[in-house]
Design a protein around this motif. Structure first.
Motif, PDB file in Angstrom:
ATOM      1  N   VAL A 154       0.780  -1.247   0.000  1.00 28.56           N
ATOM      2  CA  VAL A 154       0.000   0.000   0.000  1.00 28.56           C
ATOM      3  C   VAL A 154       0.808   1.293   0.000  1.00 28.56           C
ATOM      4  O   VAL A 154       0.223   2.369  -0.099  1.00 28.56           O
ATOM      5  N   ALA A 214       1.229   3.444  13.206  1.00 23.62           N
ATOM      6  CA  ALA A 214       2.066   4.255  14.110  1.00 23.62           C
ATOM      7  C   ALA A 214       2.286   3.494  15.414  1.00 23.62           C
ATOM      8  O   ALA A 214       3.427   3.317  15.864  1.00 23.62           O
ATOM      9  N   GLU A 272      -6.477  -0.724  22.292  1.00 23.49           N
ATOM     10  CA  GLU A 272      -7.155  -0.483  21.020  1.00 23.49           C
ATOM     11  C   GLU A 272      -8.672  -0.410  21.239  1.00 23.49           C
ATOM     12  O   GLU A 272      -9.252  -1.277  21.882  1.00 23.49           O
ATOM     13  N   ARG A 326      -7.133  -5.014  -1.696  1.00 25.95           N
ATOM     14  CA  ARG A 326      -5.828  -4.332  -1.801  1.00 25.95           C
ATOM     15  C   ARG A 326      -4.868  -4.829  -0.727  1.00 25.95           C
ATOM     16  O   ARG A 326      -3.658  -4.800  -0.905  1.00 25.95           O
ATOM     17  N   VAL A 384      -9.409   4.596  25.167  1.00 25.20           N
ATOM     18  CA  VAL A 384      -8.714   5.478  26.122  1.00 25.20           C
ATOM     19  C   VAL A 384      -9.407   6.848  26.056  1.00 25.20           C
ATOM     20  O   VAL A 384      -9.644   7.390  24.981  1.00 25.20           O
ATOM     21  N   ASP A 434      -1.371   9.741  12.050  1.00 24.47           N
ATOM     22  CA  ASP A 434      -2.468  10.626  11.635  1.00 24.47           C
ATOM     23  C   ASP A 434      -2.990  11.500  12.778  1.00 24.47           C
ATOM     24  O   ASP A 434      -3.543  12.575  12.531  1.00 24.47           O
TER      25      ASP A 434
END
Ligand code: FAD
Length: 475
Positions: free
Chosen positions: A92, A151, A170, A187, A213, A441
């Protein structure tokens, strides 16, 4: 002897007629012979420009030289020193703007297919590797990571390799971030992502899913009550934007993120799935970026006739050229220089009280012309007089960009952010609060996998320095 062919070895792919009927991967990958032949196109330049284009600085000519010799596992070891997700990046990464964009073979022909070779090496390893990676010795220090996108995963991997006890928190039930909920299966197959995440778990990284969180627990609690010495925020930019036009609250209007999450995580393309996405027949995707192409290509595979509605022209489409070409091959209709002004409800004249009347029945659009350039340097679209028309659709997917979710900022006192929500960090990823780092991001706004990974690596270095210097001061 280098292979002086001016073109890349083509990537074997599923034909468009075949692939619009399934969600299987479009690109099938090189064979060993194709990989070796392609690797021989690399000139192993003295001045390794390709490496300057790689945000995580993979030793590209070195791994390609190993591929040319057929030493695929050795090639993998070289990539792994810099990248924790090679099977993902090989698929990607926008290589045309990065490593391949700097390759000297690109001056008089096509660059070496670095991305395809990286993918080949990672797939070869994942298929053939026998031995589990060595578990590093623990150093007794604990770090918490928020978010399991590229990240967070890359930060976790680098810290775990140095012996840190790393736990990822998560919000979703499956780790991987956009790699699992956004980028479609055709993809980036999800078992490729899972395999890379399993590699991290083998390094000792713990992943706690279903923990938001800022709601389930706060950063302060993680540090004060649970004893994490540093925290890395890699929570991404998952908050969708809408146009604020009438009708956006009708049934059948989705953000691209919601639509893709339903398909990728909730498997809306399977017959046994209970999401309603399967029933749409004419779908408009508003926007012209990569995310819009992904949503459009998913809708096409769900059997719909699909329009990309974009207010500028084909030349201005921000999506990768390859994605646009794939979308065209798959029969997606591009309505460029077109802008929606209202989403209209479906009216059942026989039964005006029917709940179906709250669904999408069409989209009112205007045609656009390109005027003088705006601040971004792109020609500003202006409405063409008397061009109002209705596009006959029963589903609208808004793909207009995303921004970071304000939850973490609002629950972490003193965490400085930009006006649009991006967390402010220094060159090492340190936020305005001691011991709290951020990247990806959540800091930059929607960007790329490799930039997020690069930010995770930078922060891992800084966290290591921070904890070790505190330890030295304490000793
Ligand atoms: C549809 C789509 C297609 C894309 N295609 C490409 C591509 O082809 N190539 C490319 O390079 N880039 C692509 N991108 C961009 C790329 O995926 C992102 O830039 C990258 O994933 C950002 O990584 P990240 O780790 O910062 O965030 P993310 O991948 O968004 O991961 C953030 C994670 O944090 C979790 N989280 C958020 N808030 C909390 C919280 N409060 N508590 C706990 N967890 C939380 C989220 O659930 C998520 O799992 C695409 C993006 C999208 C949406």
């Amino acid at each position: 002897m280098p292979n002086m062919s001016l073109v890349k070895n083509p990537m074997p792919t599923q034909s468009p007629e075949e692939r619009i009927k399934n969600f299987n991967e479009v690109a099938l990958g090189y064979t060993e012979e194709q990989a070796i032949d392609e690797a021989k196109r690399c000139l192993n330049c003295k001045n390794k420009m390709c490496m300057n284009g790689c945000p995580v600085k993979i030793a590209i000519p070195d791994f390609i030289a190993k591929v040319a010799e057929g030493k695929f596992e050795e090639a993998y070891e070289i990539i792994l020193k810099s990248s924790s997700l090679p099977a993902v990046c090989g698929r990607v990464c926008p290589q045309e703007n990065q490593c391949e964009g700097r390759c000297v073979r690109g001056i008089k022909g096509e660059p070496v297919a670095i991305g395809r070779l990286e993918r080949f090496v990672a797939d070869y390893h994942n298929k053939n590797a026998q031995k589990a990676p060595m578990k590093p010795l623990k150093n007794g220090h604990r770090v918490a990571i928020i978010g399991s996108g590229p990240a967070g995963l890359s930060c976790a991997s680098d810290l775990a390799k140095r012996g840190y006890d790393v736990t990822i928190f998560e919000a979703l039930h499956t780790p991987g971030g956009v790699l699992v909920y956004g980028i479609p299966e055709f993809r980036l197959p999800k078992d490729v992502v899972k395999k890379e995440i399993d590699g991290l778990k083998e390094l000792g990284v713990k992943i706690n899913t279903n923990i938001v969180v800022g709601k389930t627990l706060s950063i302060e609690e993680l540090m004060r009550e649970y004893g994490y010495e540093a925290v890395f925020i890699g929570s991404g930019a998952g908050l969708p934007k809408f146009m604020r036009i009438p009708g956006e609250n009708l049934k059948g209007v989705f953000s691209a993120n919601e639509y893709l999450t339903r398909i990728n995580l909730m498997k809306a393309y399977k017959a046994e799935s209970d999401t309603p996405i399967m029933s749409y027949t004419r779908v408009a995707v508003v926007g012209g970026g990569n995310v819009a192409m992904d949503a459009a290509r998913c809708a096409r595979r769900m059997g719909a006739e699909v329009y990309i509605v974009y207010r500028r022209g084909m030349e201005e489409l921000p999506a990768r050229k390859e994605e646009v070409e794939h979308a065209i091959e798959e029969g997606i209709i591009f309505k460029t220089l077109t802008n929606p002004v209202e989403i209209l409800p479906y009216i059942d004249k026989e039964n005006p009280r029917s709940p179906g009347n709250m669904s999408v029945g069409g989209m009112k659009c205007v045609e656009m012309e390109l005027g003088a350039p705006d601040e971004s340097g792109r020609r500003r679209p202006v409405v063409k007089e008397g061009s109002e028309h209705i596009l006959d659709v029963d589903c609208v997917i808004m793909s207009l960009g995303t921004s970071p979710n304000p939850l973490i900022k609002s629950t972490t006192e003193g965490l400085a952010t930009e006006y649009w929500g991006g967390i402010i960090v220094d060159e090492n990823g340190l936020t305005s609060k001691e011991g709290i780092y951020a990247g990806g991001d959540a800091v930059t706004g929607a960007a790329t996998v490799i930039l997020a990974m690069g930010a995770g690596k930078t922060a891992a270095n800084a966290i290591d320095d921070y904890i070790q210097s505190k330890k030295r001061a304490f000793d």
